[in-house]
Scaffold this motif. Sequence first.
Motif, PDB file in Angstrom:
ATOM      1  N   TYR A  10       0.831  -1.210   0.000  1.00 43.87           N
ATOM      2  CA  TYR A  10       0.000   0.000   0.000  1.00 43.87           C
ATOM      3  C   TYR A  10       0.864   1.258   0.000  1.00 43.87           C
ATOM      4  O   TYR A  10       0.562   2.219  -0.698  1.00 43.87           O
ATOM      5  N   ASN A  11       1.936   1.245   0.777  1.00 49.51           N
ATOM      6  CA  ASN A  11       2.818   2.417   0.828  1.00 49.51           C
ATOM      7  C   ASN A  11       3.468   2.691  -0.528  1.00 49.51           C
ATOM      8  O   ASN A  11       3.609   3.853  -0.922  1.00 49.51           O
ATOM      9  N   LEU A  12       3.853   1.650  -1.244  1.00 47.81           N
ATOM     10  CA  LEU A  12       4.430   1.853  -2.572  1.00 47.81           C
ATOM     11  C   LEU A  12       3.362   2.363  -3.541  1.00 47.81           C
ATOM     12  O   LEU A  12       3.592   3.306  -4.303  1.00 47.81           O
ATOM     13  N   VAL A  13       2.179   1.772  -3.508  1.00 43.76           N
ATOM     14  CA  VAL A  13       1.097   2.173  -4.410  1.00 43.76           C
ATOM     15  C   VAL A  13       0.714   3.637  -4.185  1.00 43.76           C
ATOM     16  O   VAL A  13       0.402   4.349  -5.141  1.00 43.76           O
ATOM     17  N   LYS A  14       0.797   4.091  -2.968  1.00 42.82           N
ATOM     18  CA  LYS A  14       0.466   5.492  -2.667  1.00 42.82           C
ATOM     19  C   LYS A  14       1.453   6.466  -3.307  1.00 42.82           C
ATOM     20  O   LYS A  14       1.164   7.649  -3.414  1.00 42.82           O
ATOM     21  N   GLN A  15       2.591   5.970  -3.781  1.00 41.87           N
ATOM     22  CA  GLN A  15       3.589   6.825  -4.428  1.00 41.87           C
ATOM     23  C   GLN A  15       3.362   6.978  -5.939  1.00 41.87           C
ATOM     24  O   GLN A  15       3.985   7.820  -6.578  1.00 41.87           O
ATOM     25  N   ILE A  16       2.474   6.169  -6.516  1.00 43.03           N
ATOM     26  CA  ILE A  16       2.230   6.240  -7.959  1.00 43.03           C
ATOM     27  C   ILE A  16       1.590   7.585  -8.270  1.00 43.03           C
ATOM     28  O   ILE A  16       0.556   7.932  -7.712  1.00 43.03           O
ATOM     29  N   PRO A  17       2.193   8.358  -9.171  1.00 45.57           N
ATOM     30  CA  PRO A  17       1.638   9.668  -9.487  1.00 45.57           C
ATOM     31  C   PRO A  17       0.301   9.581 -10.228  1.00 45.57           C
ATOM     32  O   PRO A  17       0.034   8.611 -10.939  1.00 45.57           O
ATOM     33  N   VAL A  18      -0.498  10.607 -10.085  1.00 39.86           N
ATOM     34  CA  VAL A  18      -1.739  10.731 -10.850  1.00 39.86           C
ATOM     35  C   VAL A  18      -1.379  10.670 -12.330  1.00 39.86           C
ATOM     36  O   VAL A  18      -0.398  11.257 -12.777  1.00 39.86           O
ATOM     37  N   GLY A  19      -2.160   9.907 -13.095  1.00 42.37           N
ATOM     38  CA  GLY A  19      -1.925   9.793 -14.521  1.00 42.37           C
ATOM     39  C   GLY A  19      -0.913   8.740 -14.922  1.00 42.37           C
ATOM     40  O   GLY A  19      -0.529   8.650 -16.081  1.00 42.37           O
ATOM     41  N   LYS A  20      -0.489   7.929 -13.968  1.00 41.05           N
ATOM     42  CA  LYS A  20       0.461   6.842 -14.236  1.00 41.05           C
ATOM     43  C   LYS A  20      -0.089   5.534 -13.680  1.00 41.05           C
ATOM     44  O   LYS A  20      -0.949   5.528 -12.798  1.00 41.05           O
ATOM     45  N   VAL A  21       0.416   4.412 -14.205  1.00 38.97           N
ATOM     46  CA  VAL A  21       0.075   3.088 -13.700  1.00 38.97           C
ATOM     47  C   VAL A  21       1.358   2.292 -13.502  1.00 38.97           C
ATOM     48  O   VAL A  21       2.421   2.673 -14.001  1.00 38.97           O
ATOM     49  N   ILE A  22       1.237   1.200 -12.775  1.00 35.46           N
ATOM     50  CA  ILE A  22       2.333   0.255 -12.599  1.00 35.46           C
ATOM     51  C   ILE A  22       1.721  -1.137 -12.628  1.00 35.46           C
ATOM     52  O   ILE A  22       0.519  -1.290 -12.398  1.00 35.46           O
ATOM     53  N   THR A  23       2.533  -2.137 -12.914  1.00 36.79           N
ATOM     54  CA  THR A  23       2.016  -3.505 -12.973  1.00 36.79           C
ATOM     55  C   THR A  23       2.249  -4.237 -11.649  1.00 36.79           C
ATOM     56  O   THR A  23       3.125  -3.881 -10.868  1.00 36.79           O
ATOM     57  N   TYR A  24       1.451  -5.276 -11.458  1.00 42.27           N
ATOM     58  CA  TYR A  24       1.633  -6.134 -10.288  1.00 42.27           C
ATOM     59  C   TYR A  24       3.051  -6.690 -10.273  1.00 42.27           C
ATOM     60  O   TYR A  24       3.686  -6.751  -9.221  1.00 42.27           O
ATOM     61  N   GLY A  25       3.533  -7.089 -11.439  1.00 45.03           N
ATOM     62  CA  GLY A  25       4.867  -7.672 -11.543  1.00 45.03           C
ATOM     63  C   GLY A  25       5.971  -6.712 -11.159  1.00 45.03           C
ATOM     64  O   GLY A  25       6.933  -7.091 -10.491  1.00 45.03           O
ATOM     65  N   ARG A  26       5.859  -5.455 -11.590  1.00 45.53           N
ATOM     66  CA  ARG A  26       6.886  -4.471 -11.221  1.00 45.53           C
ATOM     67  C   ARG A  26       6.881  -4.214  -9.717  1.00 45.53           C
ATOM     68  O   ARG A  26       7.944  -4.075  -9.117  1.00 45.53           O
ATOM     69  N   ILE A  27       5.700  -4.129  -9.135  1.00 45.71           N
ATOM     70  CA  ILE A  27       5.641  -3.964  -7.677  1.00 45.71           C
ATOM     71  C   ILE A  27       6.294  -5.174  -7.009  1.00 45.71           C
ATOM     72  O   ILE A  27       7.075  -5.030  -6.070  1.00 45.71           O
ATOM     73  N   GLY A  28       5.978  -6.370  -7.511  1.00 45.50           N
ATOM     74  CA  GLY A  28       6.579  -7.581  -6.963  1.00 45.50           C
ATOM     75  C   GLY A  28       8.095  -7.568  -7.038  1.00 45.50           C
ATOM     76  O   GLY A  28       8.773  -7.919  -6.073  1.00 45.50           O
ATOM     77  N   LYS A  29       8.646  -7.125  -8.170  1.00 47.06           N
ATOM     78  CA  LYS A  29      10.105  -7.055  -8.310  1.00 47.06           C
ATOM     79  C   LYS A  29      10.702  -6.032  -7.354  1.00 47.06           C
ATOM     80  O   LYS A  29      11.726  -6.285  -6.722  1.00 47.06           O
ATOM     81  N   ILE A  30      10.078  -4.881  -7.253  1.00 44.46           N
ATOM     82  CA  ILE A  30      10.585  -3.829  -6.364  1.00 44.46           C
ATOM     83  C   ILE A  30      10.611  -4.318  -4.916  1.00 44.46           C
ATOM     84  O   ILE A  30      11.584  -4.099  -4.189  1.00 44.46           O
ATOM     85  N   LEU A  31       9.542  -5.004  -4.500  1.00 44.79           N
ATOM     86  CA  LEU A  31       9.415  -5.439  -3.100  1.00 44.79           C
ATOM     87  C   LEU A  31       9.936  -6.861  -2.871  1.00 44.79           C
ATOM     88  O   LEU A  31       9.906  -7.343  -1.734  1.00 44.79           O
ATOM     89  N   GLU A  32      10.372  -7.517  -3.963  1.00 45.63           N
ATOM     90  CA  GLU A  32      10.874  -8.885  -3.886  1.00 45.63           C
ATOM     91  C   GLU A  32       9.827  -9.850  -3.326  1.00 45.63           C
ATOM     92  O   GLU A  32      10.101 -10.651  -2.421  1.00 45.63           O
ATOM     93  N   ILE A  33       8.629  -9.738  -3.875  1.00 48.98           N
ATOM     94  CA  ILE A  33       7.530 -10.643  -3.517  1.00 48.98           C
ATOM     95  C   ILE A  33       6.827 -11.064  -4.808  1.00 48.98           C
ATOM     96  O   ILE A  33       7.033 -10.481  -5.867  1.00 48.98           O
ATOM     97  N   SER A  34       5.984 -12.062  -4.710  1.00 54.10           N
ATOM     98  CA  SER A  34       5.234 -12.534  -5.861  1.00 54.10           C
ATOM     99  C   SER A  34       4.190 -11.499  -6.294  1.00 54.10           C
ATOM    100  O   SER A  34       3.544 -10.877  -5.446  1.00 54.10           O
ATOM    101  N   PRO A  35       3.995 -11.342  -7.602  1.00 55.78           N
ATOM    102  CA  PRO A  35       2.912 -10.471  -8.068  1.00 55.78           C
ATOM    103  C   PRO A  35       1.543 -10.914  -7.537  1.00 55.78           C
ATOM    104  O   PRO A  35       0.654 -10.096  -7.354  1.00 55.78           O
ATOM    105  N   ARG A  36       1.406 -12.193  -7.265  1.00 55.85           N
ATOM    106  CA  ARG A  36       0.143 -12.689  -6.690  1.00 55.85           C
ATOM    107  C   ARG A  36      -0.099 -12.106  -5.299  1.00 55.85           C
ATOM    108  O   ARG A  36      -1.227 -11.796  -4.942  1.00 55.85           O
ATOM    109  N   VAL A  37       0.969 -11.967  -4.526  1.00 50.21           N
ATOM    110  CA  VAL A  37       0.840 -11.357  -3.198  1.00 50.21           C
ATOM    111  C   VAL A  37       0.399  -9.902  -3.351  1.00 50.21           C
ATOM    112  O   VAL A  37      -0.445  -9.417  -2.592  1.00 50.21           O
TER     113      VAL A  37
END
Length: 101
Positions: A10-37
Motif C-alpha cells: 500500500y505504501n508503494l502504491v500510494k507513491q504512484i503519481p496521478v496519470g500513471k500506472v504500474i504492474t503487479y509484476g513491477r511492484i513484486g520485483k521492487i518489493l521482492e515478492i510474488s505479483p500474486r501477493v
Amino acid sequence: MNQNIFKTVYNLVKQIPVGKVITYGRIGKILEISPRVVGWALHSNRDLDCPCHRVVNQTGRLAPGFAFGGPKEQRKRLRAEGISFEDETHVDLEKYLWRFK
C-alpha cells in the motif's frame, strides 16, 4: 498472509503519481515478492486513500476483481486522471507506465 507485507504494498502504491500506472509484476520485483501477493494485498485493500486503481497487469489490462467496484470503476478512475485506453480493458503501458526509482 503477513499484514506488514500488505502495508508495504500500500505504501508503494500510494507513491504512484496521478496519470500513471504500474504492474503487479513491477511492484513484486521492487518489493521482492510474488505479483500474486501484490494482487491479494490490493484485493484486500479497504483504504480509500490508496490508489490501487493505478495497478494493472503485465499487458496493461484492468483488474477483473478491482476491490472498489470492478473493472468499470477502475477504468472510470483512470480516465478521470487523463489515462486513455487501447481498448475497453487495456491501458497503453508505453505511455502511462510509472518507472519507480
